[in-house]
Design an enzyme around this catalytic site. Structure first.
Site, PDB file in Angstrom:
ATOM      1  N   ARG A  74       0.771  -1.024   0.102  1.00  0.00           N
ATOM      2  CA  ARG A  74       0.146   0.049  -0.121  1.00  0.00           C
ATOM      3  C   ARG A  74       0.921   1.277  -0.135  1.00  0.00           C
ATOM      4  O   ARG A  74       0.915   2.040   0.826  1.00  0.00           O
ATOM      5  CB  ARG A  74      -1.000  -0.025   0.997  1.00  0.00           C
ATOM      6  CG  ARG A  74      -2.214  -0.908   0.733  1.00  0.00           C
ATOM      7  CD  ARG A  74      -3.139  -1.028   1.647  1.00  0.00           C
ATOM      8  NE  ARG A  74      -4.363  -1.523   0.965  1.00  0.00           N
ATOM      9  CZ  ARG A  74      -5.525  -1.603   1.637  1.00  0.00           C
ATOM     10  NH1 ARG A  74      -5.626  -1.391   2.772  1.00  0.00           N
ATOM     11  NH2 ARG A  74      -6.547  -1.618   0.898  1.00  0.00           N
ATOM     12  N   GLN A 109      -1.141   2.311  -6.054  1.00  0.00           N
ATOM     13  CA  GLN A 109      -2.506   2.578  -6.074  1.00  0.00           C
ATOM     14  C   GLN A 109      -3.506   1.802  -7.000  1.00  0.00           C
ATOM     15  O   GLN A 109      -4.482   1.450  -6.746  1.00  0.00           O
ATOM     16  CB  GLN A 109      -2.831   4.023  -5.555  1.00  0.00           C
ATOM     17  CG  GLN A 109      -2.895   4.412  -4.250  1.00  0.00           C
ATOM     18  CD  GLN A 109      -3.116   5.583  -3.993  1.00  0.00           C
ATOM     19  OE1 GLN A 109      -3.509   6.458  -4.618  1.00  0.00           O
ATOM     20  NE2 GLN A 109      -3.103   6.094  -2.469  1.00  0.00           N
ATOM     21  N   ASP A 133      -3.945  -1.666  -6.630  1.00  0.00           N
ATOM     22  CA  ASP A 133      -4.625  -2.189  -5.303  1.00  0.00           C
ATOM     23  C   ASP A 133      -5.922  -2.898  -5.458  1.00  0.00           C
ATOM     24  O   ASP A 133      -6.884  -2.148  -5.247  1.00  0.00           O
ATOM     25  CB  ASP A 133      -4.556  -1.054  -4.411  1.00  0.00           C
ATOM     26  CG  ASP A 133      -5.004  -1.289  -3.039  1.00  0.00           C
ATOM     27  OD1 ASP A 133      -5.182  -2.751  -2.791  1.00  0.00           O
ATOM     28  OD2 ASP A 133      -4.656  -0.316  -2.230  1.00  0.00           O
ATOM     29  N   SER A 162      -8.446  -2.581  -2.342  1.00  0.00           N
ATOM     30  CA  SER A 162      -9.050  -1.361  -2.225  1.00  0.00           C
ATOM     31  C   SER A 162     -10.287  -1.345  -3.261  1.00  0.00           C
ATOM     32  O   SER A 162     -11.416  -0.641  -2.814  1.00  0.00           O
ATOM     33  CB  SER A 162      -8.142  -0.005  -2.527  1.00  0.00           C
ATOM     34  OG  SER A 162      -7.445   0.007  -1.399  1.00  0.00           O
ATOM     35  N   TYR A 172      -2.784   1.731   9.488  1.00  0.00           N
ATOM     36  CA  TYR A 172      -3.842   0.782   9.662  1.00  0.00           C
ATOM     37  C   TYR A 172      -4.424   0.753  11.138  1.00  0.00           C
ATOM     38  O   TYR A 172      -3.756   1.163  11.966  1.00  0.00           O
ATOM     39  CB  TYR A 172      -3.236  -0.918   9.272  1.00  0.00           C
ATOM     40  CG  TYR A 172      -3.329  -0.970   7.803  1.00  0.00           C
ATOM     41  CD1 TYR A 172      -4.396  -1.136   7.240  1.00  0.00           C
ATOM     42  CD2 TYR A 172      -2.225  -0.917   7.119  1.00  0.00           C
ATOM     43  CE1 TYR A 172      -4.541  -1.300   5.678  1.00  0.00           C
ATOM     44  CE2 TYR A 172      -2.017  -0.966   5.816  1.00  0.00           C
ATOM     45  CZ  TYR A 172      -3.372  -1.182   5.161  1.00  0.00           C
ATOM     46  OH  TYR A 172      -3.333  -1.258   3.973  1.00  0.00           O
TER      47      TYR A 172
HETATM   48  P1  NAD Z   1      -9.191  -2.287   6.460  1.00  0.00           P
HETATM   49  O1  NAD Z   1      -9.876  -3.005   5.445  1.00  0.00           O
HETATM   50  O2  NAD Z   1      -8.011  -2.993   7.091  1.00  0.00           O
HETATM   51  O3  NAD Z   1     -10.059  -1.960   8.020  1.00  0.00           O
HETATM   52  C1  NAD Z   1     -11.453  -1.140   7.780  1.00  0.00           C
HETATM   53  C2  NAD Z   1     -11.464  -0.219   8.694  1.00  0.00           C
HETATM   54  O4  NAD Z   1     -11.579  -0.748  10.178  1.00  0.00           O
HETATM   55  C3  NAD Z   1     -10.208   0.623   8.926  1.00  0.00           C
HETATM   56  O5  NAD Z   1     -10.409   2.058   8.706  1.00  0.00           O
HETATM   57  C4  NAD Z   1      -9.850   0.535  10.405  1.00  0.00           C
HETATM   58  O6  NAD Z   1      -9.237   1.548  11.143  1.00  0.00           O
HETATM   59  C5  NAD Z   1     -11.151   0.273  10.922  1.00  0.00           C
HETATM   60  N1  NAD Z   1     -10.894  -0.552  12.374  1.00  0.00           N
HETATM   61  C6  NAD Z   1     -10.346  -1.546  12.791  1.00  0.00           C
HETATM   62  N2  NAD Z   1     -10.541  -1.870  13.928  1.00  0.00           N
HETATM   63  C7  NAD Z   1     -11.481  -1.213  14.469  1.00  0.00           C
HETATM   64  C8  NAD Z   1     -12.350  -0.917  15.629  1.00  0.00           C
HETATM   65  N3  NAD Z   1     -12.087  -1.838  16.831  1.00  0.00           N
HETATM   66  N4  NAD Z   1     -13.463   0.103  15.507  1.00  0.00           N
HETATM   67  C9  NAD Z   1     -13.520   0.598  14.566  1.00  0.00           C
HETATM   68  N5  NAD Z   1     -13.019   0.795  13.520  1.00  0.00           N
HETATM   69  C10 NAD Z   1     -11.921  -0.097  13.391  1.00  0.00           C
HETATM   70  O7  NAD Z   1      -9.037  -0.883   6.105  1.00  0.00           O
HETATM   71  P2  NAD Z   1      -8.552  -0.212   4.729  1.00  0.00           P
HETATM   72  O8  NAD Z   1      -9.979  -0.017   4.145  1.00  0.00           O
HETATM   73  O9  NAD Z   1      -7.751  -1.252   4.097  1.00  0.00           O
HETATM   74  O10 NAD Z   1      -7.991   1.224   4.821  1.00  0.00           O
HETATM   75  C11 NAD Z   1      -7.061   1.376   6.019  1.00  0.00           C
HETATM   76  C12 NAD Z   1      -6.162   2.390   5.671  1.00  0.00           C
HETATM   77  O11 NAD Z   1      -5.277   2.340   4.705  1.00  0.00           O
HETATM   78  C13 NAD Z   1      -7.068   3.797   5.491  1.00  0.00           C
HETATM   79  O12 NAD Z   1      -6.271   4.877   6.051  1.00  0.00           O
HETATM   80  C14 NAD Z   1      -6.824   3.957   3.770  1.00  0.00           C
HETATM   81  O13 NAD Z   1      -7.140   5.186   3.467  1.00  0.00           O
HETATM   82  C15 NAD Z   1      -5.458   3.465   3.816  1.00  0.00           C
HETATM   83  N6  NAD Z   1      -5.150   2.910   2.508  1.00  0.00           N
HETATM   84  C16 NAD Z   1      -4.167   3.499   1.908  1.00  0.00           C
HETATM   85  C17 NAD Z   1      -3.737   2.775   0.406  1.00  0.00           C
HETATM   86  C18 NAD Z   1      -2.617   3.148  -0.287  1.00  0.00           C
HETATM   87  O14 NAD Z   1      -1.769   4.255   0.167  1.00  0.00           O
HETATM   88  N7  NAD Z   1      -2.395   2.665  -1.279  1.00  0.00           N
HETATM   89  C19 NAD Z   1      -4.747   2.089  -0.124  1.00  0.00           C
HETATM   90  C20 NAD Z   1      -5.896   1.549   0.579  1.00  0.00           C
HETATM   91  C21 NAD Z   1      -6.012   2.124   1.754  1.00  0.00           C
END
Ligand code: NAD
Length: 379
Positions: free
Chosen positions: A119, A124, A127, A130, A224
């Site tokens: 990530r 991106q 990905d 995502s 994360y």
């Molecule tokens: P994920 O699927 O791992 O988790 C979904 C969400 O659940 C996350 O936002 C996490 O903080 C939340 N979560 C975990 N435990 C929790 C709890 N106990 N209570 C409430 N919420 C909780 O996450 P994701 O969708 O893959 O994205 C996570 C982060 O990564 C985000 O900041 C996203 O913007 C970032 N991201 C970056 C890239 C990149 O840079 N290429 C790509 C995708 C996502």
């Protein structure tokens, strides 16, 4: 070199790894493209559309391919049809599929796993976690709206005012933010909660209200979430209870990488919701955010119906395939040099995605597990 598109054969998988619009891009890059008959049917794409785009439609696509692309990993039978040295690109949760990793190693296949795309900003466009989470988040909102026997949006009519639905979304990553945006577009009032600090602003930018519980954030590596302690989980559940009790629909999307999904909502909390309310648990097939949710099923808890997600992106196979295919084509382009398909294993993205190559397991966590397994079988 021939790129083959495999027909998916796992139950419930309706997506396809390549869509006709992207065939010319591969042909322009110097590849031939062959598609197994019926590969696009689940995503409502006919064989004729692939042919019109310049692909060959043939059952024998796999045996002469230098690269096979699919959504789910190929089963051992189909791996056996590939020539030694061929490569595959698909989702491949290697640490959970050790036998298949060993088969791939023995067959001298090069395997790339889409969920291992790092990530980082440069990756991106590749990905797929995502892109598929985005589809799942959209679907979660539509399921909630479809199952709730109320209007999502406010309606002011001569006969009176219909109030908007109240929606709570827990977990505001890619899927949760898309669920918030979609519920907002349908007119619901949406509140969101996430343990990461940055999430509050992201929730607001989607038109939601960020729930502030006054608990310390739980940030882990790479932006994360970290796992909760039992004490913190208890506090969080207690503080969220009134928000959930007041919601017409609850959507949960929380995950912690590499772990079971955290239990955010107990059955007792769901029982406090009103008769007719709806719960959508997108994390049902990775352990569940909601106690009692069943992946792929709907259960009644108190007055609420609880819908458990299972293979949710595949329930919107058209857009899910389009986005996945674009991710895969971007991976292929990254691995294409002047002389065709030539992955540069010193590239961070290529190295992270590589599970097996040239008779070796290249993915460290998988390698460790296989070494333990092989040691145990020699004892
Ligand atoms: P994920 O699927 O791992 O988790 C979904 C969400 O659940 C996350 O936002 C996490 O903080 C939340 N979560 C975990 N435990 C929790 C709890 N106990 N209570 C409430 N919420 C909780 O996450 P994701 O969708 O893959 O994205 C996570 C982060 O990564 C985000 O900041 C996203 O913007 C970032 N991201 C970056 C890239 C990149 O840079 N290429 C790509 C995708 C996502």
């Amino acid at each position: 070199m021939l790129i083959a598109v495999a027909r998916e054969n796992q139950t419930g998988e309706a997506r396809v790894a390549l869509v006709p619009e992207l065939v010319p891009k591969l042909i322009t890059a110097g590849y031939e493209v062959a598609v197994q008959p019926g590969a696009g049917r689940g995503a409502m794409i006919s064989d004729e559309e692939y042919t019109a785009a310049g692909a060959l439609v043939t059952e024998d696509a796999l045996s002469s391919a230098g690269l096979v692309i699919s959504v789910q990993p190929l089963d051992p039978d189909r791996l056996g049809q590939l020539t030694a040295g061929a490569a595959t690109v698909s989702f491949f949760p290697a640490t959970q599929r050790l036998t298949e990793v060993v088969i791939r190693r023995e067959l001298q296949l090069t395997s790339f796993a889409m969920e291992s795309v790092p990530r980082i900003s440069r990756a991106q466009t590749m990905d797929a976690l995502s892109s598929q989470a985005l589809v799942a988040g959209y679907r979660a909102a539509i399921v909630a709206a479809g199952r709730l026997r109320k209007f999502f949006g406010l309606s002011m009519t001569a006969a009176g005012t219909v109030p908007p639905a109240q929606v709570v979304v827990l977990g505001a990553g890619v899927a949760g933010l898309q669920a918030i945006a979609t519920c907002r577009r349908l007119g619901a009032v949406v509140k969101g909660y996430d343990v990461r600090t940055a999430a509050a602003e992201e929730i607001r930018s989607m038109g939601g209200v960020a729930i502030e519980l006054g608990l310390p954030p739980l940030e882990g590596a790479g932006g994360y979430a970290r796992e909760m302690t039992e004490e913190r989980a208890l506090q969080q559940r207690e503080l969220l209870t009134p928000y959930i009790a007041a919601a017409d629909a609850l959507i949960t999307t929380a995950a912690v990488p590499g772990r079971q999904a955290p239990l955010l909502v107990t059955a007792a909390m769901v029982e406090q919701m009103q008769l007719g309310s709806v719960v959508v648990d997108l994390a049902a097939d990775s352990g569940g955010n909601v106690e009692g949710s069943v992946p792929g099923g709907v259960v009644q808890i108190g007055g609420a119906q609880v819908w458990g997600g299972a293979g949710v992106p595949s329930q919107m196979p058209g857009p899910a395939s389009r986005l996945y295919a674009q991710n895969v084509v971007n991976v292929i382009m990254l691995m294409t040099g002047e002389r065709g398909f030539a992955p540069d294993f010193s590239d961070e993205i290529v190295a992270s995605m590589c599970i097996t190559h040239a008779g070796e397991v290249r993915h460290q966590p998988t390698l460790t597990l296989i070494a333990q397994l092989e040691d145990a079988s020699h004892e």
